[in-house]
Scaffold this active site. Structure first.
Site, mmCIF file in Angstrom:
data_model
loop_
_atom_site.group_PDB
_atom_site.id
_atom_site.type_symbol
_atom_site.label_atom_id
_atom_site.label_comp_id
_atom_site.label_asym_id
_atom_site.label_seq_id
_atom_site.Cartn_x
_atom_site.Cartn_y
_atom_site.Cartn_z
ATOM 1 N N ILE A 69 2.848 -5.192 6.769
ATOM 2 C CA ILE A 69 1.501 -5.629 7.132
ATOM 3 C C ILE A 69 0.958 -6.629 6.111
ATOM 4 O O ILE A 69 0.270 -7.588 6.469
ATOM 5 C CB ILE A 69 0.573 -4.412 7.282
ATOM 6 C CG1 ILE A 69 0.951 -3.625 8.548
ATOM 7 C CG2 ILE A 69 -0.900 -4.838 7.343
ATOM 8 C CD1 ILE A 69 0.237 -2.300 8.694
ATOM 9 N N TYR A 91 0.412 11.547 -0.379
ATOM 10 C CA TYR A 91 0.124 10.264 0.269
ATOM 11 C C TYR A 91 -1.256 10.307 0.932
ATOM 12 O O TYR A 91 -2.066 9.378 0.786
ATOM 13 C CB TYR A 91 1.199 9.939 1.307
ATOM 14 C CG TYR A 91 0.920 8.669 2.081
ATOM 15 C CD1 TYR A 91 1.159 7.414 1.525
ATOM 16 C CD2 TYR A 91 0.398 8.722 3.375
ATOM 17 C CE1 TYR A 91 0.887 6.250 2.229
ATOM 18 C CE2 TYR A 91 0.124 7.561 4.086
ATOM 19 C CZ TYR A 91 0.369 6.335 3.513
ATOM 20 O OH TYR A 91 0.095 5.187 4.214
ATOM 21 N N THR A 102 6.801 -0.352 9.536
ATOM 22 C CA THR A 102 6.920 -0.786 8.150
ATOM 23 C C THR A 102 7.659 0.297 7.369
ATOM 24 O O THR A 102 8.067 1.317 7.921
ATOM 25 C CB THR A 102 5.529 -1.001 7.516
ATOM 26 O OG1 THR A 102 4.902 0.284 7.323
ATOM 27 C CG2 THR A 102 4.650 -1.868 8.398
#
Length: 269
Positions: A20, A172, A200
């Protein structure tokens, strides 16, 4: 999506060498913006610039390769000093760089849990140090590329590095919640955006098929347009403004997170 002109804008995109971040840099440059392309190493950043000029036909004069390894806060500080010196009028900062938390509990040389530092603390430090350059003109802003996974998170205030109980997904998610909370910091005009689940390097965290990175980047780029009015602390799921996790809008949480972050990066401020 209509194409808008950004020829007078200077934008720093972190983590712009792939996914991205790379597509965001490309779309911004195609609209005329001067793009500061950040990578982990000088070679990575320059390779991304070379790809943009070779494959997207971007004028090399619009691009500037910058590097900093976000696992080392001293490199973040050096990056910020360079940007302030060379680009004293910065219109937009896109805090995009991110890493999937490793399988095993890992600390950086600075003593912070790896994902918390790369995904949040480095961006916190960078944003604070770039304050002198970030324009207060209408349209100046910080865009934090967050994740819908922030909704599953809690910030472990007494153990932010999760030494006692580590899970890569929880680590995360905590970093993404912190980044989303940080968008409401009153010192800057900021928003956060979940760009959708894209194909991704972070896709394995979601375990799903992903959209092309260019689709996710379009949602980020839209928020860089000064014609798009934003409210400080707003959260977007792709192109729709929605309510973030309740913690992300609490003044007390914002203050508490700033205090924690200042402590963890303090020797670099």
């Amino acid at each position: 999506m209509s194409v808008f002109d950004l020829s007078s804008r200077t934008v720093l995109v972190t983590g712009a060498t792939s996914g991205i971040g790379f597509e965001t840099a490309r779309q911004l440059a195609e609209r005329g913006a001067t793009v500061l392309v950040h990578g982990r190493t000088t070679d990575d950043a320059q390779a991304a610039v070379d790809r943009l000029t070779a494959t997207a036909g971007i004028d090399a004069a619009q691009l500037c390769a910058l590097s900093a390894d976000f696992t080392r806060l001293e490199e973040v500080e050096t990056l910020a000093r360079r940007v302030v010196a060379e680009h004293p009028h910065l219109d937009v900062l896109v805090n995009n760089a991110a890493t999937a938390a490793p399988e095993r509990h890992t600390l950086t040389d600075d003593g912070n849990e790896l994902a918390f530092q790369v995904n949040f603390l480095a961006h916190y430090l960078l944003t604070c140090l770039l304050e002198p350059a970030l324009t207060s003109d209408p349209g100046g802003r910080v865009v934090n590329v967050s994740s819908s996974l922030h909704r599953t998170a809690s910030i472990q205030w007494s153990d932010p590095h999760r030494a006692r109980r580590y899970s890569r997904l929880a680590a995360y998610a905590q970093s993404q919640l912190a980044l989303t909370v940080f968008a409401a910091d009153p010192r800057v005009t900021g928003v956060s955006v979940h760009p959708g689940i894209c194909a991704t390097g972070l896709l394995p965290l979601y375990g799903l098929d992903g959209s092309p990175a260019a689709e996710g980047a379009a949602h980020v780029v839209r928020l860089c347009d000064p014609a798009v009015e934003i409210v400080n602390g707003a959260y977007y799921d792709r192109d729709q403004r929605v309510a973030p996790a309740p913690a992300a809008t609490e003044d007390r949480t914002v203050r508490r997170l700033n205090k924690l972050a200042d402590q963890l990066v303090g020797h670099h401020r």
